[in-house]
Design a protein around this motif. Structure first.
Motif, PDB file in Angstrom:
ATOM      1  N   UNK A 117      36.204  37.502  57.008  1.00 46.78           N
ATOM      2  CA  UNK A 117      35.674  37.090  58.505  1.00 46.78           C
ATOM      3  C   UNK A 117      34.367  36.813  58.600  1.00 46.78           C
ATOM      4  N   UNK A 118      33.706  37.604  57.821  1.00 47.74           N
ATOM      5  CA  UNK A 118      32.138  37.503  57.962  1.00 47.74           C
ATOM      6  C   UNK A 118      31.706  36.145  57.340  1.00 47.74           C
ATOM      7  N   UNK A 119      32.263  35.904  56.325  1.00 46.97           N
ATOM      8  CA  UNK A 119      31.743  34.301  55.628  1.00 46.97           C
ATOM      9  C   UNK A 119      32.313  33.421  56.926  1.00 46.97           C
ATOM     10  N   UNK A 120      33.496  33.501  57.546  1.00 46.07           N
ATOM     11  CA  UNK A 120      33.864  32.510  58.600  1.00 46.07           C
ATOM     12  C   UNK A 120      32.761  32.627  59.695  1.00 46.07           C
ATOM     13  N   UNK A 121      32.442  33.818  60.250  1.00 43.32           N
ATOM     14  CA  UNK A 121      31.756  33.797  61.379  1.00 43.32           C
ATOM     15  C   UNK A 121      30.379  33.252  61.185  1.00 43.32           C
ATOM     16  N   UNK A 122      29.789  33.372  59.744  1.00 40.49           N
ATOM     17  CA  UNK A 122      28.524  33.178  59.535  1.00 40.49           C
ATOM     18  C   UNK A 122      28.285  31.581  58.993  1.00 40.49           C
ATOM     19  N   UNK A 176      33.835  42.912  63.391  1.00 38.81           N
ATOM     20  CA  UNK A 176      32.942  42.111  62.478  1.00 38.81           C
ATOM     21  C   UNK A 176      31.729  41.407  63.364  1.00 38.81           C
ATOM     22  N   UNK A 177      32.243  41.119  64.646  1.00 38.54           N
ATOM     23  CA  UNK A 177      31.294  40.366  65.547  1.00 38.54           C
ATOM     24  C   UNK A 177      30.194  41.123  65.813  1.00 38.54           C
ATOM     25  N   UNK A 178      30.422  42.490  66.114  1.00 40.17           N
ATOM     26  CA  UNK A 178      29.511  43.468  66.526  1.00 40.17           C
ATOM     27  C   UNK A 178      28.704  43.805  65.380  1.00 40.17           C
ATOM     28  N   UNK A 234      19.972  36.116  56.595  1.00 38.52           N
ATOM     29  CA  UNK A 234      19.758  35.817  55.171  1.00 38.52           C
ATOM     30  C   UNK A 234      20.852  35.180  54.846  1.00 38.52           C
ATOM     31  N   UNK A 235      22.160  35.787  55.059  1.00 39.11           N
ATOM     32  CA  UNK A 235      23.450  35.214  54.676  1.00 39.11           C
ATOM     33  C   UNK A 235      23.503  33.737  55.207  1.00 39.11           C
ATOM     34  N   UNK A 236      23.144  33.345  56.453  1.00 44.12           N
ATOM     35  CA  UNK A 236      23.286  32.050  57.039  1.00 44.12           C
ATOM     36  C   UNK A 236      22.395  31.034  56.138  1.00 44.12           C
ATOM     37  N   UNK A 237      21.173  31.683  55.528  1.00 49.51           N
ATOM     38  CA  UNK A 237      20.129  30.763  54.844  1.00 49.51           C
ATOM     39  C   UNK A 237      20.589  30.800  53.381  1.00 49.51           C
ATOM     40  N   UNK A 238      21.775  31.465  52.888  1.00 49.92           N
ATOM     41  CA  UNK A 238      22.230  31.196  51.727  1.00 49.92           C
ATOM     42  C   UNK A 238      22.221  32.024  50.813  1.00 49.92           C
ATOM     43  N   UNK A 239      21.564  33.238  51.305  1.00 48.36           N
ATOM     44  CA  UNK A 239      21.583  34.440  50.292  1.00 48.36           C
ATOM     45  C   UNK A 239      22.740  35.082  50.296  1.00 48.36           C
ATOM     46  N   UNK A 240      23.687  34.949  49.842  1.00 49.07           N
ATOM     47  CA  UNK A 240      25.248  35.620  49.888  1.00 49.07           C
ATOM     48  C   UNK A 240      25.135  36.856  49.481  1.00 49.07           C
ATOM     49  N   UNK A 241      24.404  37.541  48.689  1.00 49.92           N
ATOM     50  CA  UNK A 241      24.285  38.972  48.305  1.00 49.92           C
ATOM     51  C   UNK A 241      24.244  39.822  49.619  1.00 49.92           C
TER      52      UNK A 241
END
Lengths: 481, 96
Positions: free
Chosen positions: A474-479, A429-431, A442-449
């Motif tokens: 895991x992705x959500x956690x890491x982001x 996931x980290x990679x 994009x995800x970090x700035x709120x675009x969950x899609x």
């Protein structure tokens, strides 16, 4: 008619079911389909003078079975009538049918009430050679009496249906029910199940019936649905423009979607019914009624209810499984594989991915597939216990359908077991986040899609061996979501 | 009494073509037959079950076992205009 209020359609059906007995209704000629013309006839079904009809016991039993399945009241004593009409398809110039005392009535199937169920004989088949062009310029007809005298059960509903779609659905339920009883082939294209519809419209909520038209002999429930919808639209238009619906018989042409008025047989309804003096009454004995009740299998409506209520199967999967007994049996085989299998998930696999894969690979039928219910059960269990991912399971399924492969062996050979080591998955996931900075940002700035692209990257890296839910977590956690 | 129209109606149902004289004769004859049968209406049938069969039998049935059918040639022997193994008849569609 004020012409302003909403109009609703009112539809009743008349369904003719050819019974799959060995012999005809009133004589010992064998039933056939597609044989040479007039090779199954005798003095009775050709109406030679002095012959006497004798009812087929099996046909009576089948009618009682249908009556039981439709929860009808059986007449303690019913009689046959002669329905007089003059046409070459009826050599006696009458059809033996039932009139004021049918064998059964007052039943129900699903949400539609059954008005009556009666026994009669089929007419001969006619080929109008002038039309088909077999004989140039001819206006003759050829009569084939092989079909003449085939036992028919006519089922008449109350006018409880309200749309073409409802007619299709209910018709399919009736068809599945009759098929399950094993009393007819219910093949609409070959005419062993024929459906006429009486259609009228009236102001919504009214309890009076408008003038009806009759739509004849449509040979699939899809066509019936379209034909009825076309006719309802036509009648509404007639009334909206201030006209009146005329009682007539219509034919729907599915290729052009047009309705044609069939030339009305003048005085068509003057059948001068009279009791058939050559036949004595049918008075079903307790033994006959018990035999019918005892022979009732689990029917589609009841099975669908059981799947929904007892097994929590989704409505659509329950319906799909119930309508075809082979599918129902296959499904039950799947869940019999292991008590840990969730029936709801199993039903979705059977009617969803599995059915789709069969279609994809040469449009196989259930009788042709090399996949056993037990093997599919094993696969469903592998997914259910999260040993393999949904994506991997689809690949395994494809292999099972193609080669009759054992799912456990495929999983082992191809190393498809999900990554259960969370450290390994976390690293992947980290990679994925490092290698895909754009969607990550994009995800970090709120675009969950945008997370979909990252899930895809992880799946690619693991060749589908990761649990989608866990990857997303895991992705959500890491982001930082 | 039976009306001329009823005679024509019944004739049409039976696909019979009647001459004017025949219609007149049938009008008279059918009337007298019906008048005769009408006398039954004088009988008091209060409380009598309608009789559709005179023999007190029920459930006279046959087992569902095939019996030989007629040889097709024999079946078609009485046909006035057989064609390719079928009974050929004037097209009822062509009828007026």
């Amino acid at each position: 008619m004020t012409g302003t209020g909403e109009l609703e359609a009112v539809i009743g059906l008349e369904i003719h079911v050819q019974l799959s007995t060995r012999t005809k209704m009133f004589c010992g000629c064998e039933l056939s389909f597609g044989d040479q013309p007039n090779v199954h006839t005798c003095p009775v079904c050709l109406a030679h003078p002095g012959v006497l009809p004798v009812p087929n016991r099996k046909a009576i039993e089948y009618a009682l079975l249908i009556a039981a399945a439709l929860e009808c009241e059986v007449a303690p004593r019913s009689i046959f009538h002669r329905k007089n009409y003059f046409y070459p398809d009826s050599p006696k110039a009458y059809q033996i049918s039932q009139f004021d005392i049918p064998i059964a009535g007052a039943g129900r199937l699903g949400d539609v009430r059954i008005h009556r169920v009666h026994l009669e004989e089929d007419a001969a088949k006619m080929i109008h050679v002038g039309e088909s062009g077999r004989i140039q310029g001819s206006d003759a007809s050829l009569v084939d009496f092989n079909r003449g005298g085939t036992p028919l059960v006519e089922i008449v509903t109350e006018p409880d249906l309200r749309s073409g779609a409802q007619v299709r659905e209910w018709g399919q339920l009736l068809r599945a029910t009759i098929k399950q009883l094993g009393v007819s082939d219910v093949n609409m294209e070959e005419g062993s199940l024929r459906c006429d519809a009486n259609v009228s419209v009236r102001p919504s909520g009214s309890d009076r019936l408008g003038t009806k038209t009759e739509m004849k002999n449509m040979n699939s429930f899809r066509f019936i649905e379209r034909g009825i919808e076309a006719e309802i639209a036509r009648q509404k238009e007639v009334i909206a423009s201030g006209g009146k619906v005329v009682q007539e018989t219509l034919h729907f042409d599915p290729s052009t979607s047009e309705l044609h008025s069939l030339r009305s047989k003048e005085e068509a309804h003057d059948y001068r019914y009279m009791p058939e003096p050559d036949l004595v009454p049918i008075a079903p004995t307790r033994a006959m009624l018990d035999a019918a009740a005892g022979a009732l299998p689990e029917l589609p409506a009841g099975r669908s209810r059981r799947y929904r209520e007892d097994l929590a199967v989704s409505d659509s999967a329950a319906l799909q499984l119930s309508f075809e007994v082979e599918w129902a049996e296959f499904f039950e085989g799947v869940i019999a594989h292991d008590t840990e299998i969730e029936p709801r998930a199993a039903a979705n696999w059977v009617t969803g991915e599995f059915a789709a894969e069969l279609r994809k690979q040469g449009d196989q039928g259930l009788s042709e597939t090399r996949v056993t219910p037990d093997a599919l059960g094993a696969l469903v269990k592998l997914v259910g216990s999260k040993r393999i991912s949904h994506a991997s399971a689809k690949d395994v399924l494809a292999e099972m359908v193609a080669e009759g492969a054992d799912p456990l062996e495929v999983v082992e050979e191809r190393g498809l077991e999900q990554i259960s080591d969370s450290g390994e998955l976390e690293a992947i996931v980290a990679t994925a986040i490092d290698e895909n900075p754009k969607p990550a940002e994009q995800v970090r700035s709120g675009n969950e899609k945008a997370i979909g692209a990252l899930v895809g990257a992880v799946m690619k890296a693991t060749q589908g061996r990761a649990d989608g839910g866990e990857v997303t977590r895991l992705l959500r956690r890491d982001l930082g979501l | 009494m039976i009306e001329r129209e009823q005679v024509l109606h019944v004739a049409r149902l039976s696909r019979l073509k009647l001459s004017e004289e025949e219609v007149a004769v049938l009008e008279r004859e059918l009337s007298s037959i019906l008048d005769h049968v009408d006398r039954l209406a004088e009988i008091d049938i209060e409380g009598v079950e309608p009789t559709s069969h005179v023999v007190p039998l029920e459930n006279v049935l046959r087992e569902d076992l095939p019996r030989p059918s007629l040889d097709r040639r024999r079946a078609l022997e009485g046909a006035p205009d057989p064609y390719e193994g079928a009974f050929r008849v004037p097209s009822p569609q062509a009828e007026a």
